[in-house]
Design a protein around this motif. Structure first.
Motif, PDB file in Angstrom:
ATOM      1  N   ASN A   1       0.833  -1.198   0.000  1.00 50.17           N
ATOM      2  CA  ASN A   1       0.000   0.000   0.000  1.00 50.17           C
ATOM      3  C   ASN A   1       0.874   1.257   0.000  1.00 50.17           C
ATOM      4  N   GLY A   2       0.572   2.180  -0.912  1.00 54.46           N
ATOM      5  CA  GLY A   2       1.300   3.447  -0.957  1.00 54.46           C
ATOM      6  C   GLY A   2       2.577   3.425  -1.763  1.00 54.46           C
ATOM      7  N   VAL A   3       2.973   2.259  -2.262  1.00 54.22           N
ATOM      8  CA  VAL A   3       4.188   2.154  -3.090  1.00 54.22           C
ATOM      9  C   VAL A   3       3.783   2.324  -4.554  1.00 54.22           C
ATOM     10  N   THR A   4       4.559   3.120  -5.300  1.00 54.43           N
ATOM     11  CA  THR A   4       4.187   3.459  -6.675  1.00 54.43           C
ATOM     12  C   THR A   4       5.031   2.713  -7.705  1.00 54.43           C
ATOM     13  N   ALA A   5       4.577   2.792  -8.939  1.00 53.80           N
ATOM     14  CA  ALA A   5       5.342   2.204 -10.051  1.00 53.80           C
ATOM     15  C   ALA A   5       6.704   2.867 -10.188  1.00 53.80           C
ATOM     16  N   THR A   6       6.793   4.153  -9.823  1.00 53.87           N
ATOM     17  CA  THR A   6       8.082   4.847  -9.885  1.00 53.87           C
ATOM     18  C   THR A   6       9.054   4.253  -8.876  1.00 53.87           C
ATOM     19  N   ASP A   7       8.558   3.957  -7.677  1.00 53.88           N
ATOM     20  CA  ASP A   7       9.409   3.291  -6.683  1.00 53.88           C
ATOM     21  C   ASP A   7       9.912   1.954  -7.225  1.00 53.88           C
ATOM     22  N   LEU A   8       9.016   1.247  -7.912  1.00 53.40           N
ATOM     23  CA  LEU A   8       9.379  -0.054  -8.487  1.00 53.40           C
ATOM     24  C   LEU A   8      10.448   0.094  -9.553  1.00 53.40           C
ATOM     25  N   VAL A   9      10.273   1.033 -10.462  1.00 50.17           N
ATOM     26  CA  VAL A   9      11.232   1.145 -11.566  1.00 50.17           C
ATOM     27  C   VAL A   9      12.598   1.597 -11.061  1.00 50.17           C
ATOM     28  N   LEU A  10      12.647   2.457 -10.047  1.00 51.49           N
ATOM     29  CA  LEU A  10      13.942   2.866  -9.507  1.00 51.49           C
ATOM     30  C   LEU A  10      14.641   1.700  -8.822  1.00 51.49           C
TER      31      LEU A  10
ATOM     32  N   LEU B   1      14.993  12.211  -9.020  1.00 49.82           N
ATOM     33  CA  LEU B   1      13.879  11.592  -9.736  1.00 49.82           C
ATOM     34  C   LEU B   1      12.906  11.014  -8.720  1.00 49.82           C
ATOM     35  N   ALA B   2      11.632  11.308  -8.907  1.00 48.42           N
ATOM     36  CA  ALA B   2      10.627  10.869  -7.942  1.00 48.42           C
ATOM     37  C   ALA B   2       9.301  10.668  -8.650  1.00 48.42           C
ATOM     38  N   SER B   3       8.401   9.936  -8.013  1.00 50.88           N
ATOM     39  CA  SER B   3       7.060   9.759  -8.569  1.00 50.88           C
ATOM     40  C   SER B   3       6.321  11.096  -8.537  1.00 50.88           C
ATOM     41  N   PRO B   4       5.324  11.294  -9.415  1.00 51.13           N
ATOM     42  CA  PRO B   4       4.566  12.549  -9.389  1.00 51.13           C
ATOM     43  C   PRO B   4       3.996  12.914  -8.020  1.00 51.13           C
ATOM     44  N   PRO B   5       3.407  11.968  -7.258  1.00 51.65           N
ATOM     45  CA  PRO B   5       2.938  12.376  -5.929  1.00 51.65           C
ATOM     46  C   PRO B   5       4.068  12.823  -5.008  1.00 51.65           C
ATOM     47  N   LEU B   6       5.253  12.209  -5.142  1.00 53.01           N
ATOM     48  CA  LEU B   6       6.391  12.656  -4.334  1.00 53.01           C
ATOM     49  C   LEU B   6       6.892  14.029  -4.770  1.00 53.01           C
TER      50      LEU B   6
END
Length: 991
Positions: free
Chosen positions: A350-359, A648-653
């Motif tokens: 919960n709360g983890v994004t695709a951007t976190d995954l790709v990094l 580099l960060a996800s849009p919500p970050l």
């Protein structure tokens, strides 16, 4: 004499001459056109004049119009060219001789009739095929379909079938992609080169009309818009007006190219980012060309072309030079790659994004080592990833170093195709073909064990929120460790993770006035917060997540500080539609994230100027200011000259860090701000749950949004439609133009290849360490006021405010040669620690701009070389990073290792790439760069082998051995001809 060709090649030859009136059946779908075999260029030339009159009624900038069927198309052509029937009979005869005609199989429609025919891999009855990775099966099908025993031989097919054994041997294979993708920064020089090649054909007494794309070419104008106006309801319109003012000449040139060259579509400015448009609209997945079905595949002049791999389409970035050869029918020569199998299991927390995954994936794959390889994803976790999540991972293939990050087609892919407006019949054809040809993954069925070169595994449960920086995409930092990491970076010596800020000034606070308001900055203060880039703006979950963060913050009374430059640049109009539908755009606007345009913007350095008060506060006080962006590249000097730290960060970050105003924060322990009722607001108070985001996606992202967006995309916009362009097929060069200039590549060209050559007594122009990127070599951003390029423009009456960027001036070789190695953050060892775009002119010891030093060497008749460390040429696939050094007189680059595309580009421009032996580099060999270098290569090309050792000697008495990085026999042929484009011209003339 006709040579054997596939039915695809034969039928597409017919279409190559009439490509202006070919389109796809469903209006929403892109055209299905094919890749003709280049050996037949001469045979379709006679049709050109008869077809030309038919083309006149077609919209001049598009290669799409409605047509009903291949049968009706042929009827139209016969009406114009009666002689076509004779050619068709000849084509039918050639098709009958196809090496693999016995496996040409019909694909029936469920309701009767057939979708078409295809070359069936199962019909080969070879058990080795069942174990092949899906990505290799695409290469295999292409080789079978294009097998003419001339450009593609039966032996090549066998090499691919035997991939498990042949891949470790680094064998060479030809590959013919189905199409080519361009953006305007790389597209302008490509069209300039094509126009220049036509002139060369003329000068050599040949037919200039031979220079035409023989495969579909899609060019999306997305790299020119800058973030000049922000925080305004009118930002999109104002930025587009400025974009057209700056780029009117370039845009007019591209519009001319779309009319002068066949088979070329130009998508106008303001439409979206090339890779998102490719994903949502241009990607075919399966072609149906005159009744022949085959997998979509694409090469693009942007390294993030890999994003389409998330859709199950094989695609990757190539240099502009290589793409131009592909357009002209040359097969790509590539080493049959190894494939890393990457197994995904579990589910994101919960709360983890695709951007976190790709990094996380990027860091894992960089550590594993995947340069030159395909990565293929599989496993139970695949069902937990949306298509947009997959595209995010595929997009960053260049950052983890792979040629592709491939996701085979499955049910998730089919759902996305329907969501984005592909017709039911098209989706049924795609599924039917891929299932029949063993290219579809059905996770409801038992999985055939596939063989991979190596294996990795990630449990998605283990991924945690993170960002990457401050200077490289693969330097991942867990969010909970960010504050400690930031303070380490302040302490560390200058490097990828260091700024060397003395302890006593690390807490310095600079106060200044921002438009009458009191403002302050300190080390780590965020001055740019940008929701940008194809990597993330194509993903509704993170875009709507950003909107939810803005909504929660606004409702609590938080506000982004006004001196932070905030922006939102969606990758397509679809994003705007679903943000409006969800009601979240209103809250993004309240936080300053108004939409500024549809293009790459901040991710490629088109950040626009910072407010003068902010810029002065940074530069006068030596503040390490930060940018936070949802992009894919954060190399120093790329995002903005004044942001030394870029994350580099996800849009919500991005929204969260903008609200915090600093990267020097522990989100778990420190408040982001104070609410309107005086309470501390923490990160957890504004962060949306996975369920909230999923609900927003479900209710706001609708198929009709994609249909309406792309039905209107080819209509252009008023500013584009008002551009008037000449109708001549040869370009009239304007010697006074500072945007479009005839390059000198072919002016002295003859029909005789110049032959192979070594290098004698060359000076070292530059001596680099590791990780010199294409941004260092050929920056795309702003033109510094004191640079040689600025001097050139000022001498021609261009005011500083109209300099535009290097990227926008890639059609002018004079500007780009002066901009080579002009990055203000470049570190050249010859300068003994000084940072900047200068070097030492060895004979005199003078410190000069790189262009000025190179000019002196050339004027004196001296060759030059470059010495570098590991990963030379990493970053964007930028052909000017090879063209520029060639124009400066660089003859060779000696490095510890090269980025894949850049090495290919160097070869394409006739520059010799050499690698130090393992464990050696300039430092271990005691080289200072003040020596003169001789590289001993035979003058007879037949005496050079791919990857052979060569001896380099210096005038100081030192001698060492290097590996010459011509990796294939075809690359040796390019070197013999002085580059890939002279090779292509001579080949076309001789046909």
């Amino acid at each position: 004499m006709y040579k054997k060709v596939s039915t695809t090649a034969a039928s597409s030859l017919l279409r190559a001459s009439s490509s202006r009136f070919i389109s796809s059946t469903p209006k929403i779908s892109p055209p299905y056109s094919s890749s003709p075999t280049s050996s037949f260029v001469a045979q379709h030339r006679s049709l050109s004049s008869t077809v030309r009159s038919f083309r006149c009624s077609v919209p001049r900038w598009s290669h799409r119009v409605d047509w009903r069927s291949p049968v009706s198309l042929r009827a139209q052509i016969r009406a114009v060219a009666p002689g076509i029937e004779r050619l068709e009979r000849a084509f039918a005869t050639m098709a009958a001789e196809h090496e693999f005609k016995e496996i040409l199989t019909s694909l029936p429609k469920p309701g009767g009739g057939e979708f078409g025919k295809f070359y069936s891999l199962p019909a080969l009855n070879d058990p080795r095929i069942d174990k092949l990775p899906y990505s290799i099966r695409i290469l295999l099908e292409s080789a079978i379909r294009n097998c003419d025993n001339f450009q593609v031989k039966k032996e090549d097919v066998e090499k691919i079938i035997d991939w498990e054994n042949s891949s470790p041997k680094q064998v060479e294979i030809p590959f013919k992609p189905a199409r080519v993708l361009l953006q305007d920064f790389t597209g302008v020089p490509a069209v300039v080169d094509l126009a220049c090649m036509r002139d060369a054909m003329n000068r050599l007494g040949s037919d200039s009309s031979k220079i035409n794309p023989l495969v579909p070419v899609d060019l999306v104008i997305d790299h020119s818009v800058q973030v000049d106006v922000t925080r305004s309801e009118n930002a999109v319109q104002e930025n587009m007006e400025l974009e057209f003012q700056r780029n009117k000449e370039r845009f007019g040139f591209l519009k001319w190219g779309s009319t002068a060259f066949h088979n070329m579509l130009v998508v106008p400015p303001g439409s979206g980012i090339v890779h998102q448009v490719n994903l949502e609209y241009l990607g075919r997945v399966v072609f149906n060309t005159d009744g022949i079905l085959y997998p979509d595949s694409v090469v693009g002049t942007d390294s993030h072309t890999t994003m389409i791999d998330g859709l199950g389409v094989a695609g990757w970035g190539v240099g502009g030079i290589e793409a131009e050869a592909t357009m002209l029918g040359q097969p790509m020569s590539m080493v049959l790659p190894g494939v890393v199998g990457f197994k995904l299991s579990g589910k994101l927390r919960n709360g983890v994004t695709a951007t976190d995954l790709v990094l996380t994936v990027t860091q894992m794959l960089r550590k594993h080592g995947v340069v030159g390889k395909f990565v293929e994803f599989y496993g139970g976790g695949m069902g937990e990833l949306s298509l947009a999540d997959r595209a995010t991972i595929a997009n960053m293939s260049p950052e983890y170093g792979a040629t592709m990050g491939f996701f085979p087609v499955d049910h998730v892919t089919l759902q996305y195709l329907k969501l984005t407006g592909r017709s039911d019949e098209t989706v049924a054809m795609i599924e039917g073909y891929l299932r029949a040809n063993k290219m579809f993954v059905d996770y409801n069925e038992p999985q055939q064990e596939r063989v991979y070169s190596s294996y990795l595994e990630l449990n998605l449960d283990e991924v945690e929120p993170c960002i990457s920086g401050p200077k490289r995409p693969h330097d991942r930092v867990a969010l909970k460790e960010m504050k400690a990491d930031w303070h380490s970076c302040l302490d560390n010596k200058v490097g990828f993770k260091g700024f060397a800020v003395p302890k006593e000034v690390q807490e310095k606070v600079v106060k200044f006035s921002f438009h009458g308001q009191p403002a302050e900055l300190k080390h780590g203060s965020v001055v740019i917060a940008a929701i940008t880039s194809c990597t993330n703006t194509s993903n509704p979950s993170v875009m709507l997540g950003a909107g939810l963060v803005a909504k929660k913050a606004s409702e609590l009374g938080l506000k982004v500080k006004p001196w932070i430059k905030t922006s939102l640049a969606p990758g397509s109009g679809v994003v705007t539609k679903y943000l409006l539908q969800s009601g979240l755009q209103e809250y993004l606007n309240q936080q300053g994230f108004n939409i500024v345009g549809y293009g790459c913007t901040t991710c490629i350095g088109n950040s626009g100027d910072l407010d003068e008060s902010v810029a002065s506060a940074i530069s006068e006080n030596d503040i390490v200011a930060a940018a936070v962006l949802s992009g894919n590249r954060n190399f120093e000097g790329r995002v903005h000259a004044l942001t030394r730290a870029n994350y580099l960060a996800s849009p919500p970050l991005v929204v969260a860090y903008a609200l915090a105003g600093t990267v020097d924060i522990d989100f778990e322990k420190e408040p982001i701000g104070t609410s309107k009722d005086g309470k501390s607001v923490y990160f957890r108070d504004i962060w949306p749950s996975t369920e909230e985001i999923a609900e927003a996606v479900q209710s706001s992202v609708l198929p009709q949004m994609f249909k309406s967006t792309y039905e209107s995309i080819t209509k252009g916009n008023p500013m584009w439609n008002q551009l008037s362009v000449p109708t001549d097929t040869l370009y009239s060069w304007d010697s006074n133009s500072t945007y479009i200039h005839e390059p000198p590549y072919f002016k002295k060209m003859t029909m005789d290849p110049p032959g192979a050559h070594g290098v004698k007594d060359a000076y070292c122009l530059l001596n680099f360490g590791d990780s010199i990127t294409t941004d260092h070599i050929s920056p795309a951003g702003s033109i510094h006021k004191d640079s040689p390029a600025a001097k050139y423009l000022l001498e021609r009456g261009v005011e500083r405010k109209d300099f535009n960027s290097y990227g926008s001036r890639r059609g002018n070789d004079e500007v780009m040669a002066r901009g080579t190695f002009a990055n203000i953050r470049i570190v050249n060892k010859l300068l003994n620690g000084e940072v900047g775009p200068k070097t030492v002119h060895v004979p005199t010891g003078e410190k000069l701009y790189v262009f000025d030093a190179a000019s002196r060497y050339k004027d004196a008749g001296h060759d030059t070389i470059i010495i570098a460390g590991a990963e030379y040429g990493s970053g964007s696939s930028r052909d000017w990073a090879a063209k520029g050094p060639m124009l400066l007189g660089v003859k060779a680059v000696i490095a510890k290792s090269f980025e894949r595309i850049h090495r290919s580009n160097l070869v394409g421009m006739g520059i010799i790439p050499l690698c130090f032996k393992a464990g050696e580099d300039a430092d271990t060999l005691g080289l200072t760069g003040h020596e003169r270098y001789t590289i001993d290569l035979p003058s007879n090309i037949s005496e050079i082998r791919p990857g052979q050792d060569v001896t380099v000697t210096t005038d100081s008495g030192k001698s060492f051995t290097c590996t010459v990085r011509f990796d294939t026999e075809v690359e040796l042929a390019y070197f013999n001809h002085g580059g890939i484009l002279p090779y292509a011209i001579r080949n076309l003339i001789e046909q």
